[in-house]
Design a protein around this motif. Structure first.
Motif, short mmCIF file in Angstrom:
data_model
loop_
_atom_site.label_atom_id
_atom_site.label_comp_id
_atom_site.label_asym_id
_atom_site.label_seq_id
_atom_site.Cartn_x
_atom_site.Cartn_y
_atom_site.Cartn_z
N GLU A 177 29.22 16.20 -22.94
CA GLU A 177 29.26 14.66 -22.59
C GLU A 177 28.75 13.87 -23.78
O GLU A 177 27.46 14.27 -24.05
N LYS A 178 29.37 12.97 -24.30
CA LYS A 178 29.07 12.10 -25.23
C LYS A 178 27.92 11.09 -24.92
O LYS A 178 27.97 10.49 -23.98
N GLN A 179 26.84 11.16 -25.67
CA GLN A 179 25.54 10.17 -25.27
C GLN A 179 25.62 8.93 -26.12
O GLN A 179 25.09 8.04 -25.81
N THR A 180 26.23 9.06 -27.42
CA THR A 180 26.22 8.00 -28.31
C THR A 180 27.25 7.23 -28.67
O THR A 180 28.56 8.08 -28.54
N ASP A 181 27.56 6.32 -29.51
CA ASP A 181 28.75 6.07 -30.22
C ASP A 181 28.88 6.53 -31.47
O ASP A 181 29.49 5.94 -32.47
N GLY A 182 28.37 7.48 -31.91
CA GLY A 182 28.38 8.26 -33.21
C GLY A 182 29.91 8.62 -33.48
O GLY A 182 30.63 8.73 -32.61
N LYS A 183 29.93 8.52 -34.71
CA LYS A 183 31.34 8.81 -35.30
C LYS A 183 31.84 10.29 -35.67
O LYS A 183 32.60 10.42 -36.47
N ASN A 184 31.02 11.10 -34.99
CA ASN A 184 31.24 12.55 -35.47
C ASN A 184 32.68 12.86 -35.05
O ASN A 184 32.88 12.85 -33.80
N SER A 185 33.44 13.25 -36.02
CA SER A 185 34.75 13.77 -35.81
C SER A 185 34.98 15.18 -35.49
O SER A 185 36.00 15.55 -34.84
N SER A 186 33.93 15.96 -35.86
CA SER A 186 33.98 17.37 -35.32
C SER A 186 33.66 17.88 -33.85
O SER A 186 32.82 16.86 -33.42
N SER A 187 34.10 18.75 -33.32
CA SER A 187 33.92 18.87 -31.82
C SER A 187 32.84 19.80 -31.86
O SER A 187 32.68 20.78 -32.94
N PRO A 188 31.71 19.45 -30.98
CA PRO A 188 30.75 20.47 -30.87
C PRO A 188 30.85 21.82 -30.51
O PRO A 188 31.84 22.09 -29.66
N VAL A 189 30.24 22.66 -31.13
CA VAL A 189 30.59 24.23 -30.80
C VAL A 189 29.10 24.76 -30.07
O VAL A 189 28.37 24.62 -30.66
N ALA A 190 29.49 25.47 -29.20
CA ALA A 190 28.40 26.29 -28.52
C ALA A 190 28.22 27.87 -29.06
O ALA A 190 29.09 28.35 -29.27
N GLU A 191 27.07 28.11 -29.29
CA GLU A 191 26.74 29.48 -29.67
C GLU A 191 26.23 30.11 -28.53
O GLU A 191 25.02 29.68 -27.94
N TYR A 192 26.38 31.62 -28.34
CA TYR A 192 25.80 32.48 -27.46
C TYR A 192 25.00 33.63 -27.89
O TYR A 192 25.45 34.25 -28.88
#
Length: 204
Positions: A44-59
């Motif tokens: 869920e996006k929290q800020t108006d950041g311009k990060n173009s990459s998708s976040p990735v979860a690590e297990y």
């Protein structure tokens, strides 16, 4: 003496605001040894950041849990044994990282029996074979009953067992019908169902 001018205060560094919040779905209540389950993670996006990459979860699976579960890079969780376990989920771009996911796995159910068999209001007589392996079911119905297309009501000994043909599926009982019950662990029992047409007239 003239008062010394106040030295400018150094600004305290502001904590870095992470761009995402990680949302992890709960695992199923019942997880069975030998099965695999997908860990579902959304962001869920929290800020108006311009990060173009998708976040990735690590297990990551703690050392003490590695005999119970394994997890691949895409979050596919495989149950290796029964017991309690944890999986740590991290993401550098998520404000609530890490998230600790807990679960408990069980051994698969072994019951592959038929508990009840009914044709309409007529109860079947169930005889289990040696050590509960396989069996026969006999149902007596009155003369005149059309047995060529009857849907039986079948109750298995375990809610986790499956029966084929399925309960409620019409069958031609003018000849014997074989049902196979498969337990959760793959154990199978075969039941041969025979329907007898009984004349209820009492001869004097």
């Amino acid at each position: 003496e003239e008062p010394k001018p106040e030295e400018p205060k150094e600004e305290e560094p502001q904590p870095e605001v992470k761009e995402y919040k990680m949302i992890v779905e709960k695992l199923p209540e019942r997880m069975v040894k030998g099965n695999s389950y997908q860990i579902v993670v959304t962001f869920e996006k929290q800020t108006d950041g311009k990060n173009s990459s998708s976040p990735v979860a690590e297990y990551t699976v703690p050392k003490e849990c590695k005999e119970i579960v394994s997890v691949d890079e895409k979050g596919l969780l495989t149950i290796l044994d029964k017991g309690k376990f944890q999986v740590k989920i991290t993401c550098v771009e998520a404000e609530n990282s890490p998230v600790l996911l807990e679960g408990e796995s069980v051994a698969p159910d072994t019951d592959a029996t038929v508990k009840a068999f009914k044709l309409g209001s007529y109860e079947g007589v169930i005889k289990h074979g040696t050590e509960g392996k396989d069996g026969t079911i006999t149902v007596d119905v009155p003369y005149g009953t059309d047995v060529t297309a009857i849907a039986p009501e079948i109750t298995t000994g375990s809610v986790y067992a499956k029966v084929a043909p399925a309960s409620g599926e019409k069958q031609d009982f003018s000849k014997s019908v074989v049902y196979i019950v498969t337990a959760e662990d793959g154990t199978q029992n075969k039941y041969t169902v025979t329907v007898n047409i009984v004349c209820e007239h009492e001869w004097t």
